[in-house]
Structure formats: structure tokens, C-alpha cells
Design an enzyme around this catalytic site. Structure first.
Site, PDB file in Angstrom:
ATOM      1  N   LEU A   1       0.853  -1.178   0.000  1.00  0.00           N
ATOM      2  CA  LEU A   1       0.000   0.000   0.000  1.00  0.00           C
ATOM      3  C   LEU A   1       0.894   1.234   0.000  1.00  0.00           C
ATOM      4  CD1 LEU A   1      -2.732  -0.923   2.671  1.00  0.00           C
ATOM      5  CD2 LEU A   1      -3.013  -0.891   0.174  1.00  0.00           C
ATOM      6  N   ASP A   2       0.426   2.308  -0.604  1.00  0.00           N
ATOM      7  CA  ASP A   2       1.180   3.553  -0.617  1.00  0.00           C
ATOM      8  C   ASP A   2       1.437   4.063   0.795  1.00  0.00           C
ATOM      9  OD1 ASP A   2       1.255   3.599  -3.357  1.00  0.00           O
ATOM     10  OD2 ASP A   2      -0.351   5.082  -3.591  1.00  0.00           O
ATOM     11  N   PHE A   3       2.488   4.835   0.935  1.00  0.00           N
ATOM     12  CA  PHE A   3       2.868   5.464   2.202  1.00  0.00           C
ATOM     13  C   PHE A   3       1.687   6.166   2.867  1.00  0.00           C
ATOM     14  CE2 PHE A   3       4.284   9.715   3.833  1.00  0.00           C
ATOM     15  CZ  PHE A   3       4.875   9.290   5.007  1.00  0.00           C
TER      16      PHE A   3
END
Length: 234
Positions: A64-66
Site C-alpha cells: 500500500l502507498d505510504f
């Protein structure tokens, strides 16, 4: 702290205890905190949190993105990791996200628009982000030769309406059928509804920076799976 457009602040309030949503002998599902990177040379990463609590046995199945929070799958043995990873490759896993977007989205829509790496002056983002923060910026469309757009599709459904910072917003459920980098952020922007707090792609930086985080959460994962051993879940 001051940050340039296109950059995010880390989640300094992150509780370093991993919240487990589901666990059996082969599979682990955690609630990834927002503002925490998956790995790398940072004081707090998902990798470090998981290694400490599960003694290094867990393996990432996807990422998942930051800035995104929510359901993150990890395998606890090689066999399960490989099996579930193949479900992602074959698009057998259904993913659904919740997002708060700017404006009023009146009806459900399916966005079919290709995504490619961002192309602009000196390959810098149009919003003025630094080269470092803009390296992974993407755009809707077909780029130049060597940077073709990849097909991407997202189903977006309005769930509820309200206001945030005095402006109208819509809570939407987003279901991607492909998995391109920044797909949900770009597709919501493409139909005129930026995700609240998305400083990378926001046109209204003041509103985006008035948020503690980007309002995107990986809400639900559905897949065929044979439970292994004892189950612990919330």
C-alpha cells in the site's frame, strides 16, 4: 514541519503495535497505519513493525502507498505467500477502498483511462514538487514512446455526503479492476473529484495541506481461501 508540494508528513502518532485484523497459520491481515512506509531506512516502517511482532516470519504479498491505510496481506509461510500472490496476478482478489473526495459525486461511475509515468518540464511535477518527490508521479493518458499508458479501470460508488473544512465532500467506495500506481487518486481526479488530503495531485494545495492525512483507506479484500489452523480475527 514544512514540506514541499507533493510530499507527505510521516504519521508521528503511529502506535507501534500492529493491529491484526485476521490471522491463521498461513495468512496475516493487518491494518496498515497511514503515513508509514512499507520499508526502507526510516525509523518506523511496516516491515520493522511486523518483524518485531512476528519474528520476521511474515512476507509481504502486496503493498500500500505510504499515505494509504488499511488491509494489508502478509504470508506466514512460503506456500501461502505464493498461492495468495498468484490470486493477485490473476486478478482473483477483489479490493475495495473508501475515500473522501472533494465535491458532490451524484452517481456511480466506471473510469476507464490509461495511466503512465508523468511527463512534464524536466520530468518535474506540475505542482512544483522536487525531483525526488516527483519521481513516482503518474498521469492519466498515453505518454511518449517508451512510456505507453497502461489500461486501468476503477468503479466508483457514492456512499454518503457531508462537509469538510466548510466544503462539500463525498464518501465513496472505489473498486479497482487493475492495479496501477496511484490509480485511485488519478481516476478520482480524472472525473473531477480529488481525494481529500492528496497533496501530490491536488490543485487546491491549501485544502490538501489542511488535512492530517490523505483520506484513502483499503477497506475490504475478498478472495477464495482455505482457512488454515486456528483463526484469530476482529
Amino acid at each position: 514541519a514544512n514540506v514541499a508540494p507533493g510530499e507527505y508528513l510521516p504519521n508521528e502518532k503511529c502506535n507501534e503495535d500492529v493491529r491484526v485484523l485476521y490471522r491463521d497459520s498461513g495468512l496475516l491481515v493487518i491494518d496498515k497505519p497511514w503515513g508509514v512506509r512499507m520499508d526502507g531506512e526510516f525509523s518506523v516502517t511496516v516491515e520493522k513493525l511486523v518483524k518485531r511482532e512476528f519474528e520476521g516470519k511474515a512476507r509481504f504479498i502486496h503493498q500500500l502507498d505510504f499515505a494509504t491505510s488499511g488491509c494489508l496481506l502478509l504470508g506466514l509461510d512460503k506456500k501461502t505467500t505464493s498461492q495468495v500472490h498468484s490470486l493477485f496476478d490473476s486478478r482473483t482478489i477483489s479490493k475495495e477502498y473508501l475515500a473522501l473526495v472533494e465535491g458532490t459525486m451524484e452517481r456511480s461511475t466506471t473510469v476507464s483511462a490509461p495511466i503512465c509515468r508523468y511527463e512534464g518540464p524536466d520530468s518535474l511535477p506540475a505542482n512544483g514538487a522536487s525531483r525526488k518527490s516527483g519521481e513516482f508521479r503518474m498521469m492519466v493518458g498515453n505518454g511518449s514512446e517508451g512510456n505507453p499508458g497502461r489500461a486501468a479501470e476503477t468503479n466508483i460508488r457514492p456512499v454518503a455526503y457531508g462537509s469538510y473544512q466548510g466544503r462539500g465532500v463525498t464518501l465513496v467506495a472505489m473498486k479497482p479492476t487493475t492495479g496501477r500506481r496511484h490509480q485511485l487518486r488519478l481516476h478520482s481526479r480524472h472525473v473531477g473529484h480529488h481525494i481529500v488530503g492528496d497533496v501530490t495531485y491536488a490543485e487546491d494545495q491549501a485544502m490538501a495541506r489542511g488535512c492530517e492525512r490523505m483520506m484513502l483507506h483499503a477497506w475490504r479484500l475478498s478472495m477464495p481461501y482455505q482457512v488454515q489452523g486456528q483463526v484469530d480475527s476482529e
